[in-house]
Design an enzyme around this catalytic site. Structure first.
Site, PDB file in Angstrom:
ATOM      1  N   ASP A   1       0.864  -1.191   0.000  1.00  0.00           N
ATOM      2  CA  ASP A   1       0.000   0.000   0.000  1.00  0.00           C
ATOM      3  C   ASP A   1       0.897   1.236   0.000  1.00  0.00           C
ATOM      4  O   ASP A   1       2.085   1.158   0.321  1.00  0.00           O
ATOM      5  CB  ASP A   1      -0.905   0.019   1.236  1.00  0.00           C
TER       6      ASP A   1
ATOM      7  N   GLY B   1      -2.851   9.399  -3.744  1.00  0.00           N
ATOM      8  CA  GLY B   1      -4.077   9.731  -4.486  1.00  0.00           C
ATOM      9  C   GLY B   1      -4.175  11.135  -5.045  1.00  0.00           C
ATOM     10  O   GLY B   1      -5.066  11.431  -5.834  1.00  0.00           O
TER      11      GLY B   1
ATOM     12  N   CYS C   1      -4.361  -1.472  -2.157  1.00  0.00           N
ATOM     13  CA  CYS C   1      -4.485  -0.030  -2.403  1.00  0.00           C
ATOM     14  C   CYS C   1      -5.295   0.174  -3.681  1.00  0.00           C
ATOM     15  O   CYS C   1      -4.890  -0.287  -4.763  1.00  0.00           O
ATOM     16  CB  CYS C   1      -3.076   0.542  -2.561  1.00  0.00           C
ATOM     17  N   ASN C   2      -6.437   0.824  -3.547  1.00  0.00           N
ATOM     18  CA  ASN C   2      -7.278   1.097  -4.726  1.00  0.00           C
ATOM     19  C   ASN C   2      -6.561   1.999  -5.713  1.00  0.00           C
ATOM     20  O   ASN C   2      -6.667   1.836  -6.927  1.00  0.00           O
ATOM     21  CB  ASN C   2      -8.566   1.799  -4.290  1.00  0.00           C
ATOM     22  N   THR C   3      -5.817   2.963  -5.179  1.00  0.00           N
ATOM     23  CA  THR C   3      -5.152   3.959  -6.015  1.00  0.00           C
ATOM     24  C   THR C   3      -4.038   3.317  -6.844  1.00  0.00           C
ATOM     25  O   THR C   3      -3.939   3.549  -8.061  1.00  0.00           O
ATOM     26  CB  THR C   3      -4.586   5.081  -5.108  1.00  0.00           C
TER      27      THR C   3
ATOM     28  N   CYS D   1     -10.942   3.305  -0.222  1.00  0.00           N
ATOM     29  CA  CYS D   1      -9.517   3.523   0.044  1.00  0.00           C
ATOM     30  C   CYS D   1      -9.214   2.721   1.294  1.00  0.00           C
ATOM     31  O   CYS D   1      -9.990   2.769   2.267  1.00  0.00           O
ATOM     32  CB  CYS D   1      -9.240   5.008   0.280  1.00  0.00           C
ATOM     33  N   THR D   2      -8.109   1.982   1.288  1.00  0.00           N
ATOM     34  CA  THR D   2      -7.859   1.045   2.396  1.00  0.00           C
ATOM     35  C   THR D   2      -7.498   1.749   3.704  1.00  0.00           C
ATOM     36  O   THR D   2      -7.492   1.116   4.757  1.00  0.00           O
ATOM     37  CB  THR D   2      -6.762   0.047   2.001  1.00  0.00           C
ATOM     38  N   HIS D   3      -7.206   3.030   3.647  1.00  0.00           N
ATOM     39  CA  HIS D   3      -6.983   3.774   4.896  1.00  0.00           C
ATOM     40  C   HIS D   3      -8.298   4.020   5.648  1.00  0.00           C
ATOM     41  O   HIS D   3      -8.296   4.183   6.862  1.00  0.00           O
ATOM     42  CB  HIS D   3      -6.358   5.147   4.598  1.00  0.00           C
TER      43      HIS D   3
HETATM   44  N1  DGL Z   1      -4.764   3.378   0.607  1.00  0.00           N
HETATM   45  C1  DGL Z   1      -4.831   3.846  -0.713  1.00  0.00           C
HETATM   46  C2  DGL Z   1      -6.090   3.378  -1.453  1.00  0.00           C
HETATM   47  O1  DGL Z   1      -6.657   2.384  -1.137  1.00  0.00           O
HETATM   48  C3  DGL Z   1      -4.594   5.276  -1.045  1.00  0.00           C
HETATM   49  C4  DGL Z   1      -3.892   6.177  -0.153  1.00  0.00           C
HETATM   50  C5  DGL Z   1      -3.137   7.305  -0.794  1.00  0.00           C
HETATM   51  O2  DGL Z   1      -3.707   8.233  -1.369  1.00  0.00           O
HETATM   52  O3  DGL Z   1      -1.923   7.229  -0.636  1.00  0.00           O
HETATM   53  O4  DGL Z   1      -6.499   4.025  -2.401  1.00  0.00           O
END
Ligand code: DGL
Length: 258
Positions: free
Chosen positions: A13, A46, A76-78, A187-189
């Protein structure tokens, strides 16, 4: 079974958010080795240009492959939106499992629900999400809600603070909260801020995120390719970060009750 079965699964991530996926992987496959790599020195991703994210993700994945990982989970989706297709083309023999906002189960969860998708600006504007939107836009009222600062607040371990609550109050202020049926944490955060989001939105919305789905799919892919560790193997997790000061945060979030 060969040695490759005992090799670690690389979980990546931009920072600490992918721990929300690692927790699901560990719950499902505790007999595996995991190498988690968070690129916190470069987070957030992102808000960066897609080329930059692609380069950073490629560098991180190459590191995990150098460490002998048998598969890569993009937690991580991004990074998935920016780099998964190129990485799969570059490493056709390595399973590379990606993640996208859980719009499908949310859109299909009721009779034309109002669905808010919270994600990074990059995830929401990339082609992958646009294609997903096209498939489900007739099924729901879709509201896209970019929340890039939330990534930074989680990276700074601001859970439970007034700063996080104030940010969320401002973020949701323009929306009619009583109309939101589903909230997709794209977003995984974001699952680490779920308690505070719930406090702002109330009990009505049903939450969706892709972590459990990604963990289950990883298991299927490893089984199909004969890459699972033996059932009686003892699993372990190694945490790495491009910002060594964040290792403590990674361990702390792994213990977080999601
Ligand atoms: N955790 C990331 C996600 O799932 C993105 C975090 C970032 O912008 O760095 O998209």
């Amino acid at each position: 079974m060969t040695n490759i079965n005992a090799a670690p699964i690389g979980v990546f991530d931009s920072g600490a958010g992918g721990i929300s996926v690692l927790k699901r992987l560990w719950a499902l496959m505790p007999n595996e080795q995991y190498l988690y790599y968070g690129d916190s020195a470069n987070a957030p991703y992102g808000t960066k240009p897609v080329e930059t994210i692609r380069d950073l993700t490629t560098k991180a994945v190459e590191h995990l492959l150098d460490e002998g990982c048998k598969a890569i989970v993009l937690a991580c989706n991004t990074a998935t939106a920016a780099a998964a297709a190129d990485l799969r083309a570059a490493y056709p023999d390595i399973p590379i499992i990606g993640l996208e906002p859980a719009l499908k189960p949310a859109a299909l969860s009721g009779n034309h629900p109002t669905v808010v998708v919270m994600a990074t600006p990059l995830t929401l504007r990339e082609e992958k999400f646009t294609a997903l939107t096209k498939r489900f836009e007739d099924e729901c009222d879709l509201i896209k809600l970019p929340a890039p600062e939330l990534v930074t607040l989680v990276e700074q371990n601001k859970m439970g603070t007034a700063e996080l609550r104030d940010y969320l109050e401002t973020l949701f202020a323009p929306l009619d909260k009583d109309r939101i049926d589903c909230l997709v944490l794209g977003c995984t955060h974001f699952p680490f801020a779920k308690r505070e989001i719930r406090a702002v939105l109330g009990r009505r919305p049903v939450f969706f995120d892709g972590a459990v789905g990604e963990a289950k799919y990883t298991k299927v892919v490893l089984e199909e390719r004969g890459l699972r560790a033996p059932d009686d193997a003892v699993g372990a997790i190694r945490f790495e970060s491009s910002d060594p000061q964040k290792i403590g945060l990674l361990e702390q979030l792994f213990a977080f009750d999601l």
